[in-house]
Scaffold this active site. Structure first.
Site, mmCIF file in Angstrom:
data_model
loop_
_atom_site.group_PDB
_atom_site.id
_atom_site.type_symbol
_atom_site.label_atom_id
_atom_site.label_comp_id
_atom_site.label_asym_id
_atom_site.label_seq_id
_atom_site.Cartn_x
_atom_site.Cartn_y
_atom_site.Cartn_z
ATOM 1 N N THR A 7 0.769 32.564 -54.564
ATOM 2 C CA THR A 7 1.903 33.669 -53.673
ATOM 3 C C THR A 7 3.289 33.368 -54.174
ATOM 4 O O THR A 7 3.472 32.441 -55.323
ATOM 5 C CB THR A 7 2.241 32.965 -52.296
ATOM 6 O OG1 THR A 7 3.278 33.586 -51.779
ATOM 7 C CG2 THR A 7 2.761 31.284 -52.945
ATOM 8 N N ASN A 9 5.981 33.365 -52.795
ATOM 9 C CA ASN A 9 7.030 32.792 -52.126
ATOM 10 C C ASN A 9 7.657 31.182 -52.120
ATOM 11 O O ASN A 9 6.020 30.823 -52.262
ATOM 12 C CB ASN A 9 6.105 33.860 -50.921
ATOM 13 C CG ASN A 9 7.596 32.128 -49.522
ATOM 14 O OD1 ASN A 9 8.339 31.701 -49.664
ATOM 15 N ND2 ASN A 9 7.641 33.421 -48.733
ATOM 16 N N LYS A 12 6.540 29.441 -49.088
ATOM 17 C CA LYS A 12 5.029 28.354 -49.159
ATOM 18 C C LYS A 12 4.626 27.809 -50.333
ATOM 19 O O LYS A 12 3.717 26.973 -50.011
ATOM 20 C CB LYS A 12 4.059 29.874 -49.377
ATOM 21 C CG LYS A 12 4.294 30.886 -48.166
ATOM 22 C CD LYS A 12 3.608 32.019 -48.420
ATOM 23 C CE LYS A 12 3.760 33.837 -47.521
ATOM 24 N NZ LYS A 12 2.602 35.002 -47.742
ATOM 25 N N ASP A 67 -1.558 34.949 -46.420
ATOM 26 C CA ASP A 67 -1.465 35.754 -45.957
ATOM 27 C C ASP A 67 -0.293 35.819 -44.054
ATOM 28 O O ASP A 67 -1.557 35.286 -43.508
ATOM 29 C CB ASP A 67 -1.682 37.671 -45.353
ATOM 30 C CG ASP A 67 -1.180 38.884 -45.400
ATOM 31 O OD1 ASP A 67 -0.193 38.786 -46.312
ATOM 32 O OD2 ASP A 67 -0.938 39.176 -44.156
ATOM 33 N N SER A 68 0.600 35.395 -43.909
ATOM 34 C CA SER A 68 1.727 34.792 -42.584
ATOM 35 C C SER A 68 2.381 36.019 -41.665
ATOM 36 O O SER A 68 2.854 36.753 -42.463
ATOM 37 C CB SER A 68 1.889 34.264 -43.167
ATOM 38 O OG SER A 68 2.412 33.624 -43.910
ATOM 39 N N TYR A 152 11.207 33.031 -40.776
ATOM 40 C CA TYR A 152 12.006 33.428 -38.851
ATOM 41 C C TYR A 152 12.075 31.788 -38.541
ATOM 42 O O TYR A 152 12.392 32.016 -37.035
ATOM 43 C CB TYR A 152 10.677 34.543 -37.971
ATOM 44 C CG TYR A 152 10.770 36.229 -38.960
ATOM 45 C CD1 TYR A 152 11.221 36.825 -38.037
ATOM 46 C CD2 TYR A 152 9.798 35.916 -39.486
ATOM 47 C CE1 TYR A 152 11.637 38.589 -38.468
ATOM 48 C CE2 TYR A 152 9.560 37.347 -40.433
ATOM 49 C CZ TYR A 152 10.445 38.240 -39.127
ATOM 50 O OH TYR A 152 10.388 39.831 -39.809
ATOM 51 N N ASP A 153 11.979 31.100 -39.808
ATOM 52 C CA ASP A 153 12.062 29.267 -38.736
ATOM 53 C C ASP A 153 13.148 29.623 -38.045
ATOM 54 O O ASP A 153 13.031 28.733 -36.743
ATOM 55 C CB ASP A 153 12.248 28.768 -39.590
ATOM 56 C CG ASP A 153 10.453 28.468 -40.207
ATOM 57 O OD1 ASP A 153 9.860 28.923 -39.898
ATOM 58 O OD2 ASP A 153 11.096 27.580 -41.543
ATOM 59 N N LYS A 173 7.852 19.819 -39.279
ATOM 60 C CA LYS A 173 7.884 21.607 -39.457
ATOM 61 C C LYS A 173 5.685 21.231 -39.461
ATOM 62 O O LYS A 173 5.168 22.013 -38.975
ATOM 63 C CB LYS A 173 8.129 22.574 -40.141
ATOM 64 C CG LYS A 173 7.704 23.905 -40.847
ATOM 65 C CD LYS A 173 8.236 25.044 -40.964
ATOM 66 C CE LYS A 173 7.731 26.013 -40.934
ATOM 67 N NZ LYS A 173 7.694 27.714 -41.928
HETATM 68 P P1 ITT Z 1 3.204 36.880 -50.952
HETATM 69 O O1 ITT Z 1 2.495 37.450 -49.982
HETATM 70 O O2 ITT Z 1 3.645 36.573 -52.382
HETATM 71 O O3 ITT Z 1 2.479 35.060 -50.856
HETATM 72 P P2 ITT Z 1 4.898 37.109 -48.806
HETATM 73 O O4 ITT Z 1 7.264 36.417 -48.084
HETATM 74 O O5 ITT Z 1 4.854 38.938 -48.914
HETATM 75 O O6 ITT Z 1 5.153 36.585 -49.650
HETATM 76 P P3 ITT Z 1 3.585 37.866 -46.798
HETATM 77 O O7 ITT Z 1 3.285 39.199 -46.946
HETATM 78 O O8 ITT Z 1 2.380 37.070 -46.139
HETATM 79 O O9 ITT Z 1 4.046 36.940 -47.853
HETATM 80 O O10 ITT Z 1 5.154 37.273 -45.685
HETATM 81 C C1 ITT Z 1 5.268 35.840 -44.932
HETATM 82 C C2 ITT Z 1 6.432 36.705 -44.067
HETATM 83 O O11 ITT Z 1 6.344 36.045 -42.949
HETATM 84 C C3 ITT Z 1 7.423 35.130 -44.706
HETATM 85 O O12 ITT Z 1 7.844 36.938 -45.699
HETATM 86 C C4 ITT Z 1 8.101 34.922 -44.008
HETATM 87 O O13 ITT Z 1 8.775 36.774 -43.630
HETATM 88 C C5 ITT Z 1 7.602 35.094 -42.670
HETATM 89 N N1 ITT Z 1 7.061 33.839 -42.169
HETATM 90 C C6 ITT Z 1 5.043 33.651 -42.922
HETATM 91 N N2 ITT Z 1 5.487 32.290 -42.249
HETATM 92 C C7 ITT Z 1 6.120 32.075 -41.864
HETATM 93 C C8 ITT Z 1 6.808 30.781 -41.665
HETATM 94 O O14 ITT Z 1 5.816 29.168 -41.482
HETATM 95 N N3 ITT Z 1 8.026 30.499 -41.242
HETATM 96 C C9 ITT Z 1 8.916 31.111 -41.266
HETATM 97 N N4 ITT Z 1 8.428 32.680 -41.427
HETATM 98 C C10 ITT Z 1 7.307 32.952 -42.634
#
Ligand code: ITT
Length: 196
Positions: A7, A9, A12, A67-68, A152-153, A173
């Site tokens: 990732t 992020n 994450k 993916d989340s 969105y936390d 969390k």
């Molecule tokens: P990678 O693809 O590199 O992993 P990304 O942030 O782009 O990074 P995603 O495409 O899975 O990952 O998007 C996930 C988004 O969903 C993330 O940027 C947040 O806005 C939201 N999200 C996911 N998990 C979350 C969490 O635990 N708390 C708050 N927001 C979350």
């Protein structure tokens, strides 16, 4: 076992380091020079598998991908798989909040039922070894509170709590989170691979 956390992020990555602390694996970040994985699939689970396989093949190594996102059923599932770029720019949390709050207000909502979903996929260069999805249900609000966490936390309160995710420590969390639930589901596969 060497395991890349696939990732870009950083939040994450921090959560995975906490959640996987007891797995006998060396956790590695993605090398910066790697290209972005294509995201052509349309579900959290399928996108996580796509990312894991892409990076496992790029690296010739074992990879865990996530993916989340946040799902609001009363908004037809938005932001859903588009959570990261809902407000227009990838990773712009304030723009994402503003869009979500505007969509809620269009529907006359000051709060709504919602859930976070986290799909985690584990792959090596030969294919996907396992893929799971964890969810946490709660309430999404039309104003932010708290400074911890990411995404969105600040808008989300899990059921059974008075506080937003952004008002909790990472450990607190993890007692509720979609990512912690996904890691619990994938844990037996990771342990068996680490021990083999
Ligand atoms: P990678 O693809 O590199 O992993 P990304 O942030 O782009 O990074 P995603 O495409 O899975 O990952 O998007 C996930 C988004 O969903 C993330 O940027 C947040 O806005 C939201 N999200 C996911 N998990 C979350 C969490 O635990 N708390 C708050 N927001 C979350």
């Amino acid at each position: 076992m060497r395991l890349f956390i696939a990732t870009k992020n950083v939040h994450k990555v921090e959560e995975f380091r906490l959640l996987l602390a007891d797995i006998p694996a060396e956790l590695l970040p993605l090398p910066a020079e790697l290209p972005e994985a294509p995201e052509t699939a349309t579900t959290f689970l399928a996108i996580a598998q796509e990312k894991a396989l892409f990076y496992a093949r790029q690296l010739g190594a074992m990879v865990l991908a996530d993916d989340s996102g946040l799902v609001v059923p009363e908004l037809n599932g938005e932001p859903g798989i588009y959570s990261a770029r809902y407000g227009g720019k990838h990773g712009d949390d304030l723009a994402n909040h503003a869009k979500l709050i505007a969509r809620m207000h269009e529907k006359g909502l000051s709060s709504a039922e919602a859930y976070f979903a986290c799909a985690v996929a584990f792959a090596n260069a030969d294919g996907v070894i396992g893929a799971v999805e964890g969810r946490v249900t709660g309430t999404v609000h039309d104003f932010a509170r708290g400074t911890h966490g990411f995404g969105y936390d600040p808008l989300f309160t899990p059921h059974g709590e008075g506080r937003r995710f952004a008002e909790m420590s990472m450990e607190e969390k993890a007692a509720y989170s979609h990512r912690a639930k996904a890691v619990e589901l994938i844990r037996p596969i990771l342990i068996s691979m680490a021990e083999s």
